[in-house]
Design an enzyme around this catalytic site. Structure first.
Site, PDB file in Angstrom:
ATOM      1  N   LYS A  89     -12.246  12.474   5.483  1.00  5.69           N
ATOM      2  CA  LYS A  89     -11.994  12.283   6.914  1.00  5.69           C
ATOM      3  C   LYS A  89     -13.347  11.964   7.564  1.00  5.69           C
ATOM      4  CE  LYS A  89      -9.295  12.549  10.572  1.00  5.69           C
ATOM      5  NZ  LYS A  89      -8.092  11.735  10.801  1.00  5.69           N
ATOM      6  N   ASP A 106      -5.172  11.732   6.434  1.00  8.85           N
ATOM      7  CA  ASP A 106      -3.859  11.652   7.099  1.00  8.85           C
ATOM      8  C   ASP A 106      -3.042  10.490   6.536  1.00  8.85           C
ATOM      9  OD1 ASP A 106      -5.971  10.310   8.233  1.00  8.85           O
ATOM     10  OD2 ASP A 106      -5.382  10.604  10.307  1.00  8.85           O
TER      11      ASP A 106
END
Ligand code: ATP
Length: 335
Positions: free
Chosen positions: A174, A207
């Protein structure tokens, strides 16, 4: 060659699935010797402590343990015995295969065959800097990522790909938001990937990875990621292939390795002969791979798959009316 392994029978359904697993391993004539050691509630009752020194000594001596699930009673000084074992032996790699099996509740009956390699010692789990303000309105903790920790886990993932003939490693991160921590992990991963030119490496934000796993899981081969993301992703992957009853895991360090079922002690069905032993059996197959005995690991997996395919003595969670013992006997009879 005789190999001694430390066997921890554990709590709840632990003893039942361990008996079943050892029955199957015995049927394979592997020359394994079992050294029993206690941990969890069983150890508390017998020795007055959850993780006795002799258990740690046994694992340190044999360097390999097969472990059933453990109960950590609330308020006994450990947040989790499993975490304590990981810390004690610096078991930095949590390795969780997820593969579709026949006659299970897999969402993708033929498509999933991937391994999550989760960094097991760093990130949000270091237990430092946990604070809650006096008014209870603000909480914080420290996440730590190191070059050393990132390098060894990414190397582990690429070496695993090389050893097992897998073709692709996906680095999950991320770094777009967590620029320092996830950013460092990604930077180091790129450097390591360059040392393995024959293995495809791609990068994916966590995600998006979750969405891709649910929509097109067949695109993944090996996933390597940091501790918190790996914790979540590996359970998501277990769900893709039919739940925790079939999910094994390994915790691997340089001095020791512990092989286990991912599920817990299942107190609701303990002592009833209903527990599915597959996860621990598949953990034992991972152990054989780790012991550089891949043919025997494959033999064990094939026997599990053939038994699932034949719907022979399946336990109730798999829709059958077999018991832990008869299911294990059906697997052993195929070896
Ligand atoms: P713990 O507190 O040790 O985590 P738990 O019951 O909260 O135990 P799990 O043991 O993972 O969590 O169990 C979740 C559910 O899955 C329970 O209903 C349990 O009966 C079932 N289950 C878990 N493992 C197995 C297994 N090997 N065979 C059959 N059912 C299982």
């Amino acid at each position: 060659m005789t190999q001694t392994i430390t066997v921890i029978r554990g709590d709840g359904i632990g003893p039942e699935i361990m008996d079943a697993t050892l029955h199957v391993l015995d049927a394979m004539n592997l020359g394994l010797r079992y050294e029993e050691a206690d941990a969890g509630l069983a150890a508390l009752e017998k020795h007055g402590e959850l993780l006795p020194a002799q258990t740690l000594e046994s694992i340190a001596r044999n360097r390999i343990a097969l472990k059933s699930p453990l109960t950590t009673p609330v308020g006994e000084g450990f947040s989790s015995i499993n975490v304590a074992l990981r810390r004690h032996f610096d078991l930095y790699a949590n390795v969780r295969p997820a593969k579709s099996f026949p006659n299970t509740r897999s969402r993708f009956p033929s498509g999933v065959d991937l391994i999550t390699v989760r960094e097991n010692t760093e990130g949000a789990y270091i237990g430092e800097g946990q604070t809650l303000s006096e008014d209870g309105e603000t909480a914080s903790l420290i996440q730590r990522i190191t070059r050393k920790g990132s390098e060894r886990i990414v190397r582990y993932a690429f070496d695993l790909a090389r050893r097992t003939g897998r073709k692709k490693v996906t680095v999950v991160h991320k770094a777009n938001i967590l620029k320092t921590t996830s950013g460092l992990f990604l930077k180091v991963a790129r450097e390591v990937a360059a040392l393995y030119p024959e293995i495809e490496c791609n990068e994916m934000i966590v995600d998006n990875t979750c969405m891709q796993l649910v929509m097109r899981p067949e695109q993944f081969d090996i996933i390597v990621t940091t501790n918190l993301f790996g914790d979540i992703i590996s359970d998501l992957c277990a769900g893709l292939v039919g739940g925790l009853g079939l999910a094994p895991g390994a915790n691997i360090g340089t001095e020791a390795a512990i092989f286990e079922a991912v599920h817990g002690t299942a107190p609701d069905i303990a002592g009833q002969g209903k527990a599915n032993p597959c996860a621990l059996l598949l953990g034992a197959a991972q152990m054989l791979d780790h012991l550089a005995r891949p043919e025997e690991a494959a033999r064990l997996r094939d026997a599990v798959v053939a038994t699932l395919e034949a719907k022979d003595a399946l336990t109730p969670d798999l829709g059958g009316s077999g018991t832990t013992t008869t299911f294990a006997q059906a697997i052993a009879s195929r070896l």
